[in-house]
Structure formats: structure tokens, C-alpha cells
Design a protein around this motif. Sequence first.
Motif, short mmCIF file in Angstrom:
data_model
loop_
_atom_site.label_atom_id
_atom_site.label_comp_id
_atom_site.label_asym_id
_atom_site.label_seq_id
_atom_site.Cartn_x
_atom_site.Cartn_y
_atom_site.Cartn_z
N ALA A 122 0.84 -1.20 0.00
CA ALA A 122 0.00 0.00 0.00
C ALA A 122 0.88 1.26 0.00
O ALA A 122 0.64 2.19 -0.77
CB ALA A 122 -0.93 -0.01 1.20
N LEU A 123 1.92 1.27 0.83
CA LEU A 123 2.83 2.43 0.89
C LEU A 123 3.49 2.67 -0.46
O LEU A 123 3.59 3.80 -0.94
CB LEU A 123 3.92 2.20 1.94
N GLU A 124 3.95 1.58 -1.07
CA GLU A 124 4.64 1.71 -2.35
C GLU A 124 3.71 2.28 -3.41
O GLU A 124 4.09 3.14 -4.20
CB GLU A 124 5.15 0.32 -2.77
N ARG A 125 2.45 1.80 -3.42
CA ARG A 125 1.50 2.28 -4.41
C ARG A 125 1.13 3.73 -4.18
O ARG A 125 1.03 4.52 -5.12
CB ARG A 125 0.22 1.44 -4.34
N LEU A 126 0.92 4.08 -2.92
CA LEU A 126 0.43 5.42 -2.62
C LEU A 126 1.55 6.46 -2.72
O LEU A 126 1.36 7.55 -3.21
CB LEU A 126 -0.20 5.47 -1.24
N PHE A 127 2.73 6.10 -2.21
CA PHE A 127 3.77 7.12 -2.10
C PHE A 127 5.02 6.82 -2.91
O PHE A 127 5.97 7.60 -2.90
CB PHE A 127 4.15 7.33 -0.63
N GLY A 128 5.06 5.67 -3.59
CA GLY A 128 6.24 5.33 -4.38
C GLY A 128 7.52 5.37 -3.58
O GLY A 128 8.50 6.00 -3.96
N VAL A 129 7.53 4.65 -2.44
CA VAL A 129 8.69 4.74 -1.56
C VAL A 129 9.89 3.93 -2.07
O VAL A 129 10.99 4.09 -1.56
CB VAL A 129 8.36 4.30 -0.12
N GLY A 130 9.67 3.06 -3.05
CA GLY A 130 10.82 2.39 -3.66
C GLY A 130 11.33 1.20 -2.89
O GLY A 130 12.53 0.97 -2.82
N ILE A 131 10.42 0.43 -2.31
CA ILE A 131 10.87 -0.80 -1.64
C ILE A 131 10.94 -1.95 -2.64
O ILE A 131 11.86 -2.75 -2.60
CB ILE A 131 9.90 -1.15 -0.50
N PHE A 132 9.96 -2.01 -3.52
CA PHE A 132 9.87 -3.16 -4.43
C PHE A 132 10.14 -2.79 -5.89
O PHE A 132 10.43 -3.66 -6.70
CB PHE A 132 8.48 -3.79 -4.34
N ASP A 133 9.99 -1.53 -6.26
CA ASP A 133 10.09 -1.17 -7.67
C ASP A 133 11.54 -0.91 -8.06
O ASP A 133 12.16 0.02 -7.54
CB ASP A 133 9.24 0.08 -7.94
N PRO A 134 12.09 -1.70 -8.97
CA PRO A 134 13.49 -1.51 -9.34
C PRO A 134 13.74 -0.16 -9.98
O PRO A 134 14.85 0.37 -9.90
CB PRO A 134 13.76 -2.64 -10.33
N ALA A 135 12.71 0.44 -10.59
CA ALA A 135 12.92 1.73 -11.24
C ALA A 135 13.29 2.80 -10.22
O ALA A 135 13.91 3.80 -10.57
CB ALA A 135 11.67 2.15 -12.02
N ILE A 136 12.87 2.60 -8.96
CA ILE A 136 13.27 3.56 -7.94
C ILE A 136 14.12 2.88 -6.87
O ILE A 136 14.06 3.22 -5.69
CB ILE A 136 12.04 4.29 -7.31
N GLY A 137 14.89 1.90 -7.31
CA GLY A 137 15.88 1.32 -6.41
C GLY A 137 15.39 0.17 -5.56
O GLY A 137 16.12 -0.30 -4.70
N GLY A 138 14.17 -0.29 -5.76
CA GLY A 138 13.65 -1.39 -4.95
C GLY A 138 13.97 -2.76 -5.53
O GLY A 138 14.63 -2.87 -6.55
N ASP A 139 13.48 -3.79 -4.85
CA ASP A 139 13.76 -5.16 -5.28
C ASP A 139 12.47 -5.97 -5.32
O ASP A 139 11.87 -6.23 -4.28
CB ASP A 139 14.75 -5.79 -4.29
N PRO A 140 12.03 -6.38 -6.52
CA PRO A 140 10.77 -7.13 -6.59
C PRO A 140 10.86 -8.50 -5.92
O PRO A 140 9.85 -9.04 -5.50
CB PRO A 140 10.51 -7.26 -8.09
#
Lengths: 551, 316
Positions: A226-244
Motif C-alpha cells: 500500500a505504501l509503495e502504491r500510494l507514495f512510491g517509496v521504492g521498496i519493491f520497484d526496481p525503477a526507484i531502487g527497490g527489489d521485486p
Amino acid sequence: MSAPAVVVEDPPEDYLQEHTLKSWLLTTDHKRVGILYMISVTVFFFVGGAAATLMRLELMTPQGDVLATPDAYNRLFTMHGVIMIFFFLVPAIPSVLGNFLLPLMIGARDLAFPKINLLSWYVYMVGGVMGIWIMIFGGVDTGWTFYTPFSTMYSNTMVVTAAVAVFITGFSSILTGLNFIVTVHTMRAPGMTWFRLPLFVWSHYATSLIMVLGTPVLAISVILIALERLFGVGIFDPAIGGDPILFQHLFWFYSHPAVYIMVLPGFAVVSEIIPCFARRPIFGYKFIAFASVAIAVFGFLVWGHHMFVSGQSMYAGTIFSILSFLVAIPSAIKVFNWTATLYKGSLRFDTPMLYALGFIGLFTIGGLTGLMLASLAIDVHVHDTYFVVAHFHYIMVGGTVMAYLGGIHFWWPKISGRMYPEIWGKLSALLVFVGFNLTFFPQFLLGYLGMPRRYYEYRPEFQVLNVMSTAGASILAVGYVLPLFYLLLSLRKPANAGPNPWGATGLEWQVESPPSVHNFHEPVVVTCEPYMYSPEEAEREYAHDQRVHNA
Amino acid sequence: MWDFPLFPEQASSNAQKVDALMLFEVGILLFFTILICVLILVFSLRFRRGARVDRSHPPTHGKAMETVWIIVPLLISIVMFVWSTRLFFELYEAPPDAAEISVVGKQWMWYLQHPQGRAETNELHVPLGQAVKLNMTSQDVIHSFFIPAFRIKQDVLPGRYTSLWFRPTKVGVYDLFCAEYCGTNHSIMIGKVHVMEPADYEQWLSAKGVGPSQAEEGEQLFVQHHCAGCHRGSQTVNAPRLEGVYGKPVPIQKGKDVGFVTADDRYIRDSILMPKSEVVAGYEPLMPSYKDQISEPDLLKIIAYIKSIATRETSQ
């Protein structure tokens, strides 16, 4: 037992006597909370089942022709998974049968925290109503696994709402688990030592450990989504440094043990039914008890076997593979012990026993195909195909749902005071067994042939097997709807079951059916082991009954 | 329409090995399932209520028996584990002569490019008998590259390279599926793998005229994106030369210490997109990020170029 010092002359009032809505919605009686759960999981089961029926109809032909768009299909399989897992399979046996029976089985008046128990139902209903609401107003197309970055960045459906619904429901699970653990530790009647506990209680104890330790991790993962979707914090999305892959680790750290939340209570039910209908003590009591705990512990160490081809290190894959093989061993012990319990028994084949025997067969196939999935090289080929779908349905539907239905039939006389029509019960058990195998066995073949899961359309060469599967599903559906009718109809008759229609030995059978509000009229003292059945005595009684019948 | 296969085609060197293990495990499964079913049926008939049999002293436990049914599943598990793990490791160790093909997954299609330059969409042409290594990445969500006839599958991840190899053993056309659910049109993200005689493959490669190879295209991009300005030639900016770098350890400044990282596909990709994260020791972190400016297929071409100059001497 002990002599009544103070004689209370109130007539025994059963827990169903009061009829007002308020008396149900504000109850703290574990038996009534169990009934509330029974009604709600039944509703969710049929909602999830309706979704499954539509999917099977869609898959009868290779083209998409029943549902208008692939999106509709994707939302349907997501809701089928979410509803069946979080709102049916996880709560079914613990919250319905566990709530109802656990205090009775250990000689307690109620669970340790009766109000928390009621709260758990309300929390569950809030999550459930949100689930249904999502389904009506748009749906979710991510699959019940919510894999990132699809769920966090690309899906334009109600992922956040679904995450919140799952988060809320998780608390209901945690509350139930806590309640069971404390109850088993503190509320056992005098003389009810750990090794005199029915195996039902052992299994629920192990299940509760997983619920309390695992569910918070699920809560964390869905909140991160939910946090990632709402605020794009970059935990899971590799485009912002996250890791799926991180999401998959978090998700399966709960969701693999969750499989044992679903199936350990199934073991619980089967371990009660088989000795009762074989009329002999269960074989290897301690082995079964310890196997439950071993499964709960090992269950936490094997999550990575869902990720052999995910891009995780192949050395990690090796460790998860060997651990997954090891978890099969306590399961094998249980299957062998149940089978050995039939030896030298005096076997009756009433509906609960038919369900329990069917359970052993289906669980065996489900478990052994699990070894194929634990085998790295085979998993590479069958991962994310219908082979996996067939495997987990054998465990979760062939195992858990069969056990749940067996348990409902076994304890129905206790819960409702009524006997159900045996002939219809046997028919339902037969239809479920045949329908189940026809539905899911072809899916093993489909998977090995290479049909990926979550396909709205497929290659024409897969059609014959899909048609078989859909035909099986229609038989299965009849098998599931039947008990709904004859069990409800049995409620119109007066209570006729008597305290112990099966001649079983657990404490729950010592009180009247349906039980009184306070469960026991006098303090309970336990002086013997569970499952004190004697096959020879059962034979003598049977011969006597035959003589009376013939005279 | 009513053709009814029970076993998928075997078209790679891996397929026979996986099937052999699978048949072994199916045998074990049948043995135990039949054993349990037969025991249940025999006991059910023999010990049904009213049957006149000896029921005295039903056993409540049996150490010897229980030990046996712990040891036997354990041994069988170990055999399966060792066998399958060996096959699994083979799958990730591509032979040195493997031809490297780039794969980019994208909602909802496969983009593939051969080292000789020819690119294709949802079609993959490969020569019979030749080992092929796939270097794969995704432009959006997780996909999974799955060829049932070869018994291989590997997830294709955004922001990361995964690889897989196979050796086709049978001429024909095979399905290529996406196995990881990837959104609306997941089920039609299907490709075809064409296994051809090597001569036919050569002809196919040059059928559209001999274009620039992947490395040559990469070199053009290298110049276009002004990489060449710093990394070779004039040296107005102090940047490391890239000849001979690929596959070698590179010293990285980490605070006060120097660590080593292998200059592989991942490192090169990250250095283009996140140049400040792993700076070579002795250089200033001056390079700008090329994030959102170079597409995934182009990144693969630039990597192919840097790989192609791996054997050249650096001037330093």
C-alpha cells in the motif's frame, strides 16, 4: 467424577436456546462464535466457489468466450484466490470447529479470552465485507499473490483496498491463535496433561503458533504494498531502487506456513474421526502430536521453494529444496499412522469416515506431487503451470475441504443436536471424491504438458483435459451444495442425536447435544488417555444390537 | 482440435533428463499411492464391523515400524534431491561455446536479438544442436520465459539480468509462453521457437541482408549517447577506458576501502543507469545517469559492444 457438592437444579439450557439477534451478535460463548463463523465461512465458500465455476466454464474452450474480457477473468481468479484462502481456508476449521470444540475437549468453560474471540469474528467480517465490496466495485487483477512491481506500479485496480482488507483479516487470525495458545496452556481441566490432549488440540496448538508468528509478516508485506502504491517509496520497484524479489520473500514467508494453517487443522479432524470409526486407539499418538509441531516449525523454513526460477540464488534454491523434502517426512508419518490405525479395528463407514479416508488418499497424492515441486529441475519445468494448481488444490481442497466437511458431519449432532440423513451424507462424500479427482487430476497432465496458470485463453491442444476438468467441477459443485440442503433441513426436526451418537470418547461427547451454555455441569477431572476405544467391545455391542434387531 | 497429448515433446538436451527424473518420481508416487489405497481397502474389508477376525491388542505404537517409515521417505528424498539438484545446476552453467541471445520482456510481447544483429518479436530462431544462452531482462513487470518442449523456465525481471541456456535437439516449432502472470494480456504473450538446421539458420540470419551485428549497433549507440567522449579517445574527462574490462574485477571505492566487483552485465547496466553507486577507485563520480534515456534493448546492445572489446588491450 466428583460428587456434586452444591446441587444446582436449573434445567440444562442449551447454547442455542436464546433467539434474539442481540444474543447472537453480542455473545461471548465460544460455541456461538463458532456458529457465527460457520455461517460466514459458508457464505464466502460459495462466493469463492461461484468464481471457480465461472472460471471453469470459461476454460472449457480455448478462446475467451464466457467472460467478456481478459480483465474480467483476471479479476475473477484473484477474488477466487483471495476469498478462498483468507476468508475460507484459513479460518474454516480453526474458527468454526476449533472455536466450538477446543474448550469442550479440554474440559474448559470457554476460551481464555471470550470477548477477544467475538472481536476476532467482527474483525474478520470487516475484512470480508471489504473483500466483497471490492469484488462488486471493480475488483483486483493481481492474483492473490500480489506480485510486485505489477501490483505496485502497473495494475490500475483496487490493490490498496484489497491489501487493507487482507491486513485487517490477518488480525482476526492472530487473535484466534493467541486465544487458542493461552487456552491450551491455562484452561486444561485437572488431569488433562499434554499427552492426554486429543490430537485435535495438538494440531490446533501448532496452527496457532504459525498464526501468531507468521501473520504479522503478511501484515507488513501488504502494508508495504500500500505504501509503495500510494507514495512510491521504492521498496519493491526496481525503477526507484527497490527489489521485486524482496516482496516474494516477505509474501511467502507468511504464505507458505499459511498452507499449514490450512492443512494442520485438517489433520486435527482426521485424527479424531479415524480412531472413532475404527474403534481403536490411534496408532502412534506421540508421533502424530510431535509431527504437527515439526510441520509448524519446518513450515517456516521452506518459503523459498516458491521462488526457484524467480532469480534468487541457485544455492538458496538448493537449501530450500532439501528443507522442503524434509517437511514431507512428518506428513508421511501421519499418513502411515492413520492407515495403521485401521488395522485390527472394528470399522464403520459413516459419512465422516468416508470423508476422512478420502482425505488420506487425496492428501497422499498432494503430498507426493509436492516432492516433484521440491525437486529443483522438475520445478523449473512445472513452476507456474497447472501442475502447481493441481498440487495445491489436492492439498488445500482435497485435504482441507474434505476434512472440514468430514468434521462438520462428525460434530453436526453435537453442534445442532440433530442427526443428518446418512444416505445423503454418503452420497455427498462420494460425489466430492469423484468430482474432485476428475477436476484436478487432468490439471497435473495439463501442467506437465506446459499450460501456464492464470491463462484466459490457451492452446487448442489443451482443450480435452480442460473439458474433463470442467465436467469434474460440475460434479464437485453438486457434492458441495448437497450438504448445505440436508444439514439445514435436519434443523427442522427436534434434537434427536443424543449426547454421543458415535460412541466416541472425547470430553465433548460427555455433555448433552447441543451443549449447555456453560459446557459442563460439574468440574471435570480427566483420569485417562484419549481414544480409549476397544474394538472387541465394539464388536460385542454390534453383535448384541444385531440380535436385538433380529429378535 | 481433439488431439490429446499426454506427454510434451522433448526437444532439448535437458528435456530427456528432466523426463527421466519425472518418471522416476511418478513411479514413487504411484507406488506409495497404490500402497496406501490397497492398505486402506484391505483393512476396510478385513476389519469391517461384524467381520470375524482377531482384534485383540491392536498396536498403539511400534518403534521399529515408525523408524522404517521415517528412514525410507528420508532416503528416497535424498535420492530425488541429489538427482534434481545436479540437473538444476547444469541448467545455469552454459557451455562456453553458447551463442548469446538477448531477450527483453514487455507487456505483452517478447523482443529477441541475435548476436549477428537480427532482431525479432515473439519468434525465436535457433540452430539445431547449438547451445544458446539467453540474457534476459524486462522493461516493466516480471515475466517468465518458458519453453515447455525444452523443460526450461526462468523469470525475467525488471532492473536485473537473468540467464538460461538450452541445446535444441529436434527441428520444429515450439511454444514459448510467459509463465509469470503479467497483467491483462498475459495469456496471449505467446511466442514461437523455431529450431532450424544450421544451414537454414545461417540463411535466415542473412535473409534480410547482413545488417550490423549487435555489438556494432552497440558501438553506434556508445557514440550517439556520448559515452565515447569520456570513455575513449580524447580523454578530456578522466574516465576509465572500457577495453578489456568486461569479466574482470574492478576496484570500487567504498568509503576508505577499496572493494572489487566483477564487470559483468549487471555492473555495466548499473553503471549506466546509476553511475554514482559503484565508482571505480581513483575516478571522480562525474558521470550523469542515463536512466529513462536508453531502452532495455539498447542497454543490451551497449553491453554486447563492451563485451566485444573485452579482449582488446586498454591503452593504460
